[in-house]
Enzyme design. Structure first.
Site, PDB file in Angstrom:
ATOM      1  N   LYS A 114       0.830  -1.222   0.000  1.00  0.00           N
ATOM      2  CA  LYS A 114       0.000   0.000   0.000  1.00  0.00           C
ATOM      3  C   LYS A 114       0.856   1.262   0.000  1.00  0.00           C
ATOM      4  O   LYS A 114       0.432   2.293  -0.512  1.00  0.00           O
ATOM      5  CB  LYS A 114      -0.986  -0.010   1.171  1.00  0.00           C
ATOM      6  CG  LYS A 114      -1.998  -1.151   1.059  1.00  0.00           C
ATOM      7  CD  LYS A 114      -3.437  -0.759   1.282  1.00  0.00           C
ATOM      8  CE  LYS A 114      -4.330  -1.886   0.764  1.00  0.00           C
ATOM      9  NZ  LYS A 114      -5.728  -1.770   1.029  1.00  0.00           N
ATOM     10  N   LYS A 196      -3.356 -10.794  -6.295  1.00  0.00           N
ATOM     11  CA  LYS A 196      -4.648 -11.000  -5.625  1.00  0.00           C
ATOM     12  C   LYS A 196      -5.743 -10.120  -6.253  1.00  0.00           C
ATOM     13  O   LYS A 196      -5.486  -8.968  -6.590  1.00  0.00           O
ATOM     14  CB  LYS A 196      -4.444 -10.622  -4.151  1.00  0.00           C
ATOM     15  CG  LYS A 196      -5.684 -10.508  -3.305  1.00  0.00           C
ATOM     16  CD  LYS A 196      -5.311 -10.143  -1.880  1.00  0.00           C
ATOM     17  CE  LYS A 196      -5.607  -8.697  -1.544  1.00  0.00           C
ATOM     18  NZ  LYS A 196      -6.773  -8.404  -0.776  1.00  0.00           N
ATOM     19  N   LYS A 199     -10.486  -5.176  -4.365  1.00  0.00           N
ATOM     20  CA  LYS A 199     -11.564  -4.258  -4.718  1.00  0.00           C
ATOM     21  C   LYS A 199     -11.090  -2.829  -4.936  1.00  0.00           C
ATOM     22  O   LYS A 199     -11.849  -2.011  -5.436  1.00  0.00           O
ATOM     23  CB  LYS A 199     -12.701  -4.319  -3.696  1.00  0.00           C
ATOM     24  CG  LYS A 199     -12.329  -4.011  -2.254  1.00  0.00           C
ATOM     25  CD  LYS A 199     -13.587  -4.096  -1.398  1.00  0.00           C
ATOM     26  CE  LYS A 199     -13.374  -4.668  -0.027  1.00  0.00           C
ATOM     27  NZ  LYS A 199     -12.430  -3.940   0.821  1.00  0.00           N
TER      28      LYS A 199
HETATM   29  P1  ATP Z   1      -8.577  -3.504  -0.588  1.00  0.00           P
HETATM   30  O1  ATP Z   1      -8.323  -3.776  -2.031  1.00  0.00           O
HETATM   31  O2  ATP Z   1      -9.415  -2.286  -0.350  1.00  0.00           O
HETATM   32  O3  ATP Z   1      -7.361  -3.573   0.269  1.00  0.00           O
HETATM   33  P2  ATP Z   1      -9.557  -6.196  -0.276  1.00  0.00           P
HETATM   34  O4  ATP Z   1     -10.272  -6.542  -1.527  1.00  0.00           O
HETATM   35  O5  ATP Z   1      -8.238  -6.807  -0.038  1.00  0.00           O
HETATM   36  O6  ATP Z   1      -9.541  -4.647  -0.086  1.00  0.00           O
HETATM   37  P3  ATP Z   1     -10.513  -6.431   2.460  1.00  0.00           P
HETATM   38  O7  ATP Z   1     -11.619  -5.647   2.991  1.00  0.00           O
HETATM   39  O8  ATP Z   1      -9.161  -5.949   2.817  1.00  0.00           O
HETATM   40  O9  ATP Z   1     -10.570  -6.547   0.886  1.00  0.00           O
HETATM   41  O10 ATP Z   1     -10.688  -7.954   2.830  1.00  0.00           O
HETATM   42  C1  ATP Z   1     -11.812  -8.531   3.431  1.00  0.00           C
HETATM   43  C2  ATP Z   1     -11.640 -10.027   3.513  1.00  0.00           C
HETATM   44  O11 ATP Z   1     -11.648 -10.602   2.209  1.00  0.00           O
HETATM   45  C3  ATP Z   1     -10.334 -10.487   4.167  1.00  0.00           C
HETATM   46  O12 ATP Z   1     -10.563 -11.623   4.975  1.00  0.00           O
HETATM   47  C4  ATP Z   1      -9.478 -10.867   3.005  1.00  0.00           C
HETATM   48  O13 ATP Z   1      -8.510 -11.827   3.339  1.00  0.00           O
HETATM   49  C5  ATP Z   1     -10.508 -11.434   2.045  1.00  0.00           C
HETATM   50  N1  ATP Z   1     -10.047 -11.288   0.666  1.00  0.00           N
HETATM   51  C6  ATP Z   1      -9.813 -10.111   0.017  1.00  0.00           C
HETATM   52  N2  ATP Z   1      -9.404 -10.336  -1.243  1.00  0.00           N
HETATM   53  C7  ATP Z   1      -9.364 -11.692  -1.396  1.00  0.00           C
HETATM   54  C8  ATP Z   1      -9.012 -12.556  -2.481  1.00  0.00           C
HETATM   55  N3  ATP Z   1      -8.635 -12.064  -3.638  1.00  0.00           N
HETATM   56  N4  ATP Z   1      -9.112 -13.887  -2.279  1.00  0.00           N
HETATM   57  C9  ATP Z   1      -9.519 -14.405  -1.096  1.00  0.00           C
HETATM   58  N5  ATP Z   1      -9.852 -13.644  -0.035  1.00  0.00           N
HETATM   59  C10 ATP Z   1      -9.782 -12.301  -0.166  1.00  0.00           C
END
Ligand code: ATP
Ligand code: LTN
Length: 333
Positions: A114, A196, A199
């Site tokens: 980040k 990964k 969002k």
């Molecule tokens: P950002 O992109 O805003 O950092 P993010 O998509 O990583 O967000 P979070 O809110 O940080 O989402 O994650 C919420 C939950 O979803 C966490 O338990 C995280 O491990 C899970 N998660 C997020 N992205 C993935 C992915 N690509 N595959 C599996 N689990 C995920």
């Protein structure tokens, strides 16, 4: 009767929740709701570690709560709430900051990623983000934390902080374990399948839980694969196809072998269409419920207020104990 074990997990209200959030986290939240005593928070305080548009963040908070409910989480069985509504999260985070080392936080890969992405705003909150997450978890004497594998390092840190505090002051916090999905613990980007799915990345790299069928089909048709034509699980050589296979397996329960056999000789077009159909089948009912729930502001408000009250009551005893252990001024003499 033995008390149920406690679960805590959180999701940031940043952007649109993706299929990665669904498979990695939300779907497991629902699966665990009967067996455990669960708290699921929308971690809005975490979201402001990167710059957000205030009006958009406010909307995303409510959207995320509506998605929690639409994905089937029962607000009676589970405590559903906003992190910032329960002041003890910030309070405990400050105390735990004083028991966490700069060196530990510098090693966190999410901080490094980040910091690269937001080089103009490497703020103290972003650095201390994992301590707030540790506070979220430890505040409730949590036993189990359902998360995707990207959060494993943060959970490890929360465990270390708990153990450090316990060894200084005697048993204060439960030391939590992680709970990871068997398939789909790391859903990859549709455009860069070695990264990964996230969002906060560009639209075309993810499937959002609220994406309409035609958008899902279009994004899948454009998903990166490779120059061969065989559907085979090989994450090293075929990351794109392997990612789609993992997602299909996570959604339908089919094994990798069965998927490979089903699509043998059929080419990527038919395979991608089948993956799109599986997405639509899972997401359409969620979207229908979402439309109903998000229109009902009275209901949403009731859920969030009750959730915060219930969470506050559970957080209070831990907070009292911690204040006393570290020697903060007593509130009653
Ligand atoms: P950002 O992109 O805003 O950092 P993010 O998509 O990583 O967000 P979070 O809110 O940080 O989402 O994650 C919420 C939950 O979803 C966490 O338990 C995280 O491990 C899970 N998660 C997020 N992205 C993935 C992915 N690509 N595959 C599996 N689990 C995920
Ligand atoms: N850091 C997590 C979100 C999160 C969380 C938590 C997950 C904040 N607090 C407590 C589990 C438990 C993320 O970025 N996905």
């Amino acid at each position: 009767m033995e008390a149920k074990k406690r679960i805590f997990s959180g999701i940031q209200p940043t952007g649109n929740l993706t299929l990665g959030n669904y498979i990695g986290a939300l779907r497991n939240f629902k699966l665990l709701e009967d067996e455990y005593d669960c708290l699921y928070a929308i971690v809005d305080s975490h979201a402001i570690t990167v710059r957000q548009d205030a009006a958009e963040l406010r909307k995303a908070c409510l959207r995320t709560m509506a998605i929690f409910l639409a994905s089937g989480l029962d607000p009676e069985k589970n405590i559903l709430f906003f992190q910032s509504h329960v002041h003890q999260h910030a309070e405990l985070a400050w105390i735990l900051d004083c028991y966490t080392y700069m060196g530990e936080l510098s090693r966190m890969t999410q901080f490094k990623d980040k910091s690269k992405k937001h080089a103009d705003n490497i703020n103290c909150g972003l650095f201390a983000y994992p301590v707030l997450m540790a506070a979220d978890i430890l505040l409730y004497q949590t036993d189990l934390v359902p998360i995707g594998v990207d959060q494993k390092q943060h959970l490890e840190l929360a465990r270390n902080i708990a153990e450090r505090f316990n060894s200084l002051y005697g048993g204060t916090f439960a030391v939590p374990d992680g709970y990871f999905p068997k398939v789909g613990a790391k859903v990859m980007s549709l455009q860069e399948p070695t990264r990964k799915m996230s969002k906060s990345d560009p639209e075309e790299t993810y499937i959002a839980i609220l994406d309409k069928p035609e958008v899902i089909r279009r994004k899948l048709r454009r998903a990166v694969t490779d120059s061969e034509a065989d559907v085979r699980f090989d994450p090293e050589l075929k990351p794109g196809v392997s990612n789609l296979m993992s997602i299909l397996s996570a959604l339908t329960g089919a094994s990798m072998d069965a998927i490979a056999a089903d699509f043998s000789g059929k080419g990527y077009g038919a395979f991608k269409d089948a993956v799109a159909d599986a997405f639509v089948a899972v997401l359409e009912p969620i979207q229908k419920r979402y439309d109903e729930i998000s229109a009902d502001k009275v209901y949403l408000e009731k859920v969030m207020l009750e959730g915060a009250e219930r969470a506050d009551r559970l957080a209070a005893p831990t907070m009292r104990k911690v204040r006393k252990k570290v020697g903060l001024a007593p509130t009653k003499l």
